[in-house]
Write an enzyme that holds these catalytic residues in place. Structure first.
Site, PDB file in Angstrom:
ATOM      1  N   GLY A 165      21.052  24.215  48.024  1.00  0.00           N
ATOM      2  CA  GLY A 165      21.894  24.601  46.465  1.00  0.00           C
ATOM      3  C   GLY A 165      20.884  24.046  45.512  1.00  0.00           C
ATOM      4  N   ASP A 167      17.690  22.827  44.649  1.00  0.00           N
ATOM      5  CA  ASP A 167      15.855  23.702  44.952  1.00  0.00           C
ATOM      6  C   ASP A 167      15.536  22.699  44.376  1.00  0.00           C
ATOM      7  OD1 ASP A 167      18.095  25.260  45.612  1.00  0.00           O
ATOM      8  OD2 ASP A 167      16.374  26.689  44.622  1.00  0.00           O
ATOM      9  N   ARG A 200      11.786  26.748  35.908  1.00  0.00           N
ATOM     10  CA  ARG A 200      11.578  26.816  37.466  1.00  0.00           C
ATOM     11  C   ARG A 200      11.561  25.989  38.108  1.00  0.00           C
ATOM     12  NH1 ARG A 200      15.370  30.215  39.615  1.00  0.00           N
ATOM     13  NH2 ARG A 200      14.127  30.602  41.090  1.00  0.00           N
ATOM     14  N   GLU A 396      23.314  30.926  34.346  1.00  0.00           N
ATOM     15  CA  GLU A 396      22.861  30.573  35.279  1.00  0.00           C
ATOM     16  C   GLU A 396      23.311  29.012  35.200  1.00  0.00           C
ATOM     17  OE1 GLU A 396      19.242  31.051  37.113  1.00  0.00           O
ATOM     18  OE2 GLU A 396      19.387  30.048  39.087  1.00  0.00           O
TER      19      GLU A 396
HETATM   20  C1  9WN Z   1      17.021  30.436  46.288  1.00  0.00           C
HETATM   21  C2  9WN Z   1      22.203  31.710  44.033  1.00  0.00           C
HETATM   22  C3  9WN Z   1      21.176  30.638  44.379  1.00  0.00           C
HETATM   23  C4  9WN Z   1      21.745  29.043  44.037  1.00  0.00           C
HETATM   24  C5  9WN Z   1      21.515  28.450  44.669  1.00  0.00           C
HETATM   25  C6  9WN Z   1      20.276  28.381  43.648  1.00  0.00           C
HETATM   26  C7  9WN Z   1      18.871  29.137  43.524  1.00  0.00           C
HETATM   27  C8  9WN Z   1      17.458  30.856  45.081  1.00  0.00           C
HETATM   28  C9  9WN Z   1      16.110  30.564  44.466  1.00  0.00           C
HETATM   29  O1  9WN Z   1      19.846  30.865  43.826  1.00  0.00           O
HETATM   30  O2  9WN Z   1      17.802  29.545  44.603  1.00  0.00           O
HETATM   31  O3  9WN Z   1      18.578  29.857  47.885  1.00  0.00           O
HETATM   32  O4  9WN Z   1      15.897  31.719  44.435  1.00  0.00           O
HETATM   33  O5  9WN Z   1      15.857  29.715  43.410  1.00  0.00           O
HETATM   34  O6  9WN Z   1      19.480  27.148  43.050  1.00  0.00           O
HETATM   35  O7  9WN Z   1      22.224  27.463  44.060  1.00  0.00           O
HETATM   36  O8  9WN Z   1      22.208  30.037  45.220  1.00  0.00           O
HETATM   37  O9  9WN Z   1      22.489  32.097  42.731  1.00  0.00           O
END
Ligand code: 9WN
Length: 423
Positions: A165, A167, A200, A396
């Protein structure tokens, strides 16, 4: 905060939840994340319960309706077609009846189910819904230890950074070097259309994320093989602590509902995990660290993943040291808890999980610290979280130095956490 200011923020948070509600599940935010995410949903359920308890249970049930036969609960469920996110189902190709990803995410469901049950006004409904979820959550927990702890050490590994979570955390940098980028099929990112690319993960990190997906896909998504076949195997203290807390909570819930076998199995998992966590402790950093399972070495990276274990019933001196660490961080950042120590040259105030504050993580840390008797530090975290909302809205994530809102806007789990902080 005055009563009317509080009810105004709650009303605005509920608006965000309703906006992203798809009926039986909630998307994290429009545009950037148009599907159901695992840990987002479970934490979002806590916010939903504020105005609709039945709907809150449905959120978790929908996720578990897509549990794999082996017990894994995938990190994304692609309920409806949408080309706004990469990688979509055509990249994962997991062969599930409803498309899902092929990796998992932090196991907050057990914690969320217990919290929903404890707070339920409608205990009859809660008992019914919780009883049906118990064996499913238990199967997920069993899956973790069977597939991600092949030597029975009591700690599970993640095999893809997305599973944590967090990333692009600095925690993964060295281990990620082992993941090649040759053979990655050409792709177009979508995230950078919705959010500032400077906030990002990098292109190089995406290449490695996708290489791992292709590698696991080539192994037929057979979980019995993936762990040992992955060049990336990291034991993340935050991830393990969430699983340990969830196991302990599930054990309590199962006991209340008279499911003694489930209670005993989860009690044992939590106990073993807590003992094993000691191996990850660092006196130097006053927090836990990740372990690279391939090299057998601790990873020298003071990220919030090592502070998150406050969420589990860690030994008292460990919780006290973590509380002191958060206080130390409060001297370096205007808003706590930064996802990485600002004193580290690798800290990046705006880039996703390399510095910014995330309210979900704040919620879990403050919950654990309050339970361990560190109410003042917990309160400090709550205060930072509410200040961010007031000043910068339901973002976010946020710059810990300036409070600037970052990433996607109108964010579901941020809104859910605000409702929790104001309870
Ligand atoms: C990949 C949805 C998710 C969260 C993660 C966060 C981000 C995704 C991305 O968004 O991850 O799973 O594509 O960036 O890092 O914690 O669950 O909010």
């Amino acid at each position: 905060m005055t009563v009317s200011a509080t009810s105004d923020i709650i009303a605005r948070a509920v608006e965000v939840l309703r906006e992203n509600d798809q009926g039986a599940y909630t998307i994290p935010t429009k545009g950037l994340y148009p599907f159901q995410w695992n840990w987002d949903s479970c934490l979002t359920a806590l916010g939903l319960a504020h105005y609709d308890e039945a709907r809150a249970w449905t959120e978790i049930e929908t996720l578990f309706a897509h549990q794999w036969p082996d017990g894994m609960v995938p990190h994304i469920v692609f309920h409806v077609w949408n080309d706004g996110y990469f990688p979509g189902p055509e990249v994962w190709r997991t062969g599930r009846p409803t498309a899902t990803s092929g990796i998992t995410q932090p196991a907050v469901a057990g914690f969320a189910a217990r919290r929903l049950f404890d707070r339920a006004n409608d205990k009859k409904l809660a008992a019914e819904r919780a009883r049906a979820l118990l064996p499913k959550i238990d199967a997920w927990h069993r899956w973790f230890y069977e597939n991600r702890d092949p030597k029975g050490e009591g700690l599970v590994a993640i095999i893809h950074p997305w599973e944590s979570g967090r990333d692009n955390s600095i925690d993964w940098d060295d281990a990620f070097e082992r993941v090649p980028t040759e053979g990655v099929e050409p792709y177009t990112r979508r995230d950078t259309l919705h959010a500032d690319p400077a906030h990002r993960p990098t292109r190089e990190q995406y290449d490695r994320y996708i290489w791992l997906v292709q590698h696991f896909r080539g192994l037929g998504w057979d979980n019995a093989r993936l762990h040992n076949a992955s060049p990336f195997q990291v034991v993340d203290p935050g991830f393990n602590a969430i699983l340990i807390r969830a196991a302990a909570d599930l054990a309590d819930l199962a006991e209340t509902l008279g499911e003694t076998e489930i209670a005993a199995a989860n009690r044992a998992r939590a106990k073993k995990g807590l003992v094993a966590m000691e191996r990850l402790w660092s006196d130097v950093h006053g927090q836990y660290l990740c372990l690279d399972r391939i090299t057998g070495e601790l990873i020298d990276s003071a990220s919030v993943g090592g502070i998150l274990p406050a969420f589990a019933a860690i030994p008292k001196p460990r919780a006290a040291a973590i509380a002191a660490t958060v206080e130390r961080l409060a001297g370096k950042a205007r808003y706590v808890v930064p996802s990485h120590d600002p004193g580290d040259p690798r800290f990046d105030a705006k880039r996703y999980w390399r510095g910014p504050v995330w309210l979900v993580v704040n919620y879990m840390i403050s919950d654990g610290l309050a339970a361990a008797g560190h109410g003042k530090v917990a309160q400090r975290i709550t205060q930072s979280s509410l200040d961010l909302i007031r000043e910068s809205g339901f973002a976010e994530y946020y710059d810990p130095l300036t409070g600037e809102p970052l990433g996607g806007g109108r964010f579901t789990w941020t809104a859910a956490m605000v409702i929790e902080f104001l309870r």
